[in-house]
Design an enzyme around this catalytic site. Structure first.
Site, PDB file in Angstrom:
ATOM      1  N   GLU A  42      20.734  41.663  20.184  1.00 35.41           N
ATOM      2  CA  GLU A  42      21.242  41.386  18.835  1.00 35.41           C
ATOM      3  C   GLU A  42      21.467  42.663  18.036  1.00 35.41           C
ATOM      4  OE1 GLU A  42      22.363  38.603  17.862  1.00 35.41           O
ATOM      5  OE2 GLU A  42      21.403  37.095  19.124  1.00 35.41           O
ATOM      6  N   ASP A  85      26.824  34.034  29.162  1.00 38.71           N
ATOM      7  CA  ASP A  85      28.172  34.194  28.597  1.00 38.71           C
ATOM      8  C   ASP A  85      28.752  35.606  28.524  1.00 38.71           C
ATOM      9  OD1 ASP A  85      26.321  34.817  26.624  1.00 38.71           O
ATOM     10  OD2 ASP A  85      27.008  33.321  25.198  1.00 38.71           O
ATOM     11  N   THR A 132      31.164  41.429  21.674  1.00 36.50           N
ATOM     12  CA  THR A 132      30.889  39.995  21.657  1.00 36.50           C
ATOM     13  C   THR A 132      30.506  39.498  20.266  1.00 36.50           C
ATOM     14  OG1 THR A 132      29.909  38.197  22.962  1.00 36.50           O
ATOM     15  CG2 THR A 132      28.446  40.013  22.303  1.00 36.50           C
ATOM     16  N   GLU A 158      33.120  30.712  18.748  1.00 40.06           N
ATOM     17  CA  GLU A 158      33.723  30.813  20.089  1.00 40.06           C
ATOM     18  C   GLU A 158      35.010  30.029  20.260  1.00 40.06           C
ATOM     19  OE1 GLU A 158      29.696  32.148  20.013  1.00 40.06           O
ATOM     20  OE2 GLU A 158      30.471  30.148  19.503  1.00 40.06           O
ATOM     21  N   ARG A 192      25.353  43.439  16.930  1.00 37.82           N
ATOM     22  CA  ARG A 192      25.633  43.332  15.494  1.00 37.82           C
ATOM     23  C   ARG A 192      25.623  44.686  14.794  1.00 37.82           C
ATOM     24  NH1 ARG A 192      23.427  37.420  13.497  1.00 37.82           N
ATOM     25  NH2 ARG A 192      22.886  36.626  15.560  1.00 37.82           N
TER      26      ARG A 192
END
Length: 446
Positions: A80, A212, A432, A346, A84
């Protein structure tokens, strides 16, 4: 306008906290970022800039300059923090050239390195920003690391190496040697790997959560390298072939979906997180031979259509966290625990890629349906909130404006209605968390 509304409310009620709680009009810190603050600020920087919300961008930049403290001691999720914070700072730097973003990204990047101190070099999920100690998720079997977590560092870490001149970042994030060596059941990559032995811990395969973005970063590593990283391309091609062979199914009603695989037994469910795959397959298709290209564009369109159906079949026209294809149910959530929508990006991400690669107007139409549904069901007095049940028109709100709503959902919706040359796919690769990183048109190889 939606972005400005989301940002203004965050700034007013929660600036410096990680996320806005729009119903109670306060901030949320959470425990994913290890004492780092301002997740929404860093996640929103590039979106504010691209949307030309100049004043708001300056407020965000000022917060990063004056208040963004990296000397914190908490336990953070490597994944994360990377997608981010590192992703957001890098994108802001590449878009604006402002040094503050680069220096913060490199300073924070240094703090991530101790997480890789394991027998295999595969990082654990959590690390202490202060001591550098690392450990795994309590629920991940036998202290294993997660495919989507250690496999989603490569894009950002290559840029950290490029900007710092220090190859250590790129070296740490490269897991390809180990993954090429280890035996893959049916050519598939399970979601759990031991950072100690380098072996798979259990045979659960998913293109949704846990797996993913590993696949996404293979094709994107190749694209970001200006199509020179042939190893990543081959890993992607082989993985996609195995996925198509073993996991792609068609329902009785004619909907194509990607099932999950548990030790050889298929679970006929698809998570919202897996809906990015339509866009990924379309992006990868661009570069296949003519026949394969046609095939993959069709497959991408079918999967994106299935994800659209999961939205269209709900009362709010927003999709559930997961939907199933069993016992006569198609593209609907059957469990109460899977009926929520937390402002996830998504599905609109795939609409954006499908639009750019096919220019079929239905994708803009579908995107506009999402805009209307968000305005109708998720907009509250002081921001946007997720909802607990997409199958009721009077949903309960979850009181959380996720930072990825500003980073991803609104950015992809905006780009869907922009000209193709705004963040052209020829020059930018999105991490992502939808943070754009430049394609390396020079010959940098870490």
């Amino acid at each position: 306008q939606m972005m400005k509304f989301a940002w203004d409310n965050y700034r007013q009620y929660a600036l410096g906290k990680n996320e806005l709680r729009p119903l109670t009009k306060n901030g949320h810190i959470g425990n994913m970022f290890g004492g780092l603050r301002g997740a929404t600020v860093v996640d929103a920087l590039d979106t504010l800039y691209i949307m030309e919300l100049e004043e708001e961008f300056q407020e965000a930049k000022k917060w990063v300059e004056k208040s963004f403290d990296l000397n914190v001691n908490g336990e953070a999720s490597l994944f994360e923090v990377n997608i981010r914070y590192i992703g957001g700072l890098l994108a802001a730097y590449y878009l604006t050239g402002e040094e503050v973003f680069k220096s913060k990204a490199l300073e924070l990047g240094e703090k991530l390195l101790p997480a890789f101190n394991t027998p295999t070099g595969i990082p654990r999920s959590f690390f202490s920003l202060c001591s550098g100690m690392s450990w795994s998720w309590g629920w991940a079997s036998a202290g294993s690391s997660i495919l989507a977590e250690f496999g989603t560092l490569h894009l950002e870490f290559l840029h950290l190496s490029e900007l710092s001149g220090n190859p250590v970042f790129a070296e740490k994030a490269s897991t390809s040697q180990l993954l090429n060596r280890v035996e893959k059941p049916q050519g598939l990559y399970p979601n759990f790997l031991s950072p100690v032995t380098g072996n798979w811990v259990q045979h659960h395969v998913s293109i949704g959560g846990l797996g993913d973005s590993f696949y996404e970063y293979l094709i994107k590593s190749w694209l970001m390298s200006d199509k020179k990283d042939s190893e990543a391309k081959k890993m992607y091609d082989d993985a996609l072939e195995a996925i198509e062979k073993h996991l792609v199914k068609k329902s009785a009603g004619g909907l194509t979906y990607i099932a999950e695989w548990r030790g050889g037994i298929l679970d006929h469910k698809m998570g919202h997180l897996a809906c990015f795959s339509g866009g990924m397959i379309a992006l990868g298709a661009e570069h296949a031979g003519e026949e394969r290209k046609r095939h993959y564009v069709d497959l991408a369109a079918e999967i994106t259509n299935t994800c659209h159906e999961s939205y269209a079949r709900s009362d709010t026209k927003l999709g559930p966290e997961a939907f199933r294809f069993d016992a006569g149910t198609e593209a609907m959530a059957t469990r109460l625990s899977e009926r929520y929508y937390i402002l996830r990006p998504e599905v609109v991400e795939s609409y954006m890629y499908m639009w750019r690669l096919t220019h079929d107007p239905k994708y803009r139409q579908w995107g506009w349906e999402v805009v209307k549904a968000l305005e109708k069901h998720c907009r509250v007095e002081a921001g946007f909130s997720g909802i607990r049940d997409v199958y009721t028109t009077t949903p309960t709100h979850d009181n959380m404006q996720q930072s990825f709503f500003l980073a991803e959902t609104l950015k992809y919706l905006y780009l869907l209605f922009c000209e193709d040359d705004v963040l052209s796919l020829d020059d930018w690769v999105f991490n992502t968390e939808a943070h754009p990183l430049p394609v390396n048109h020079t010959n940098f190889k870490a």
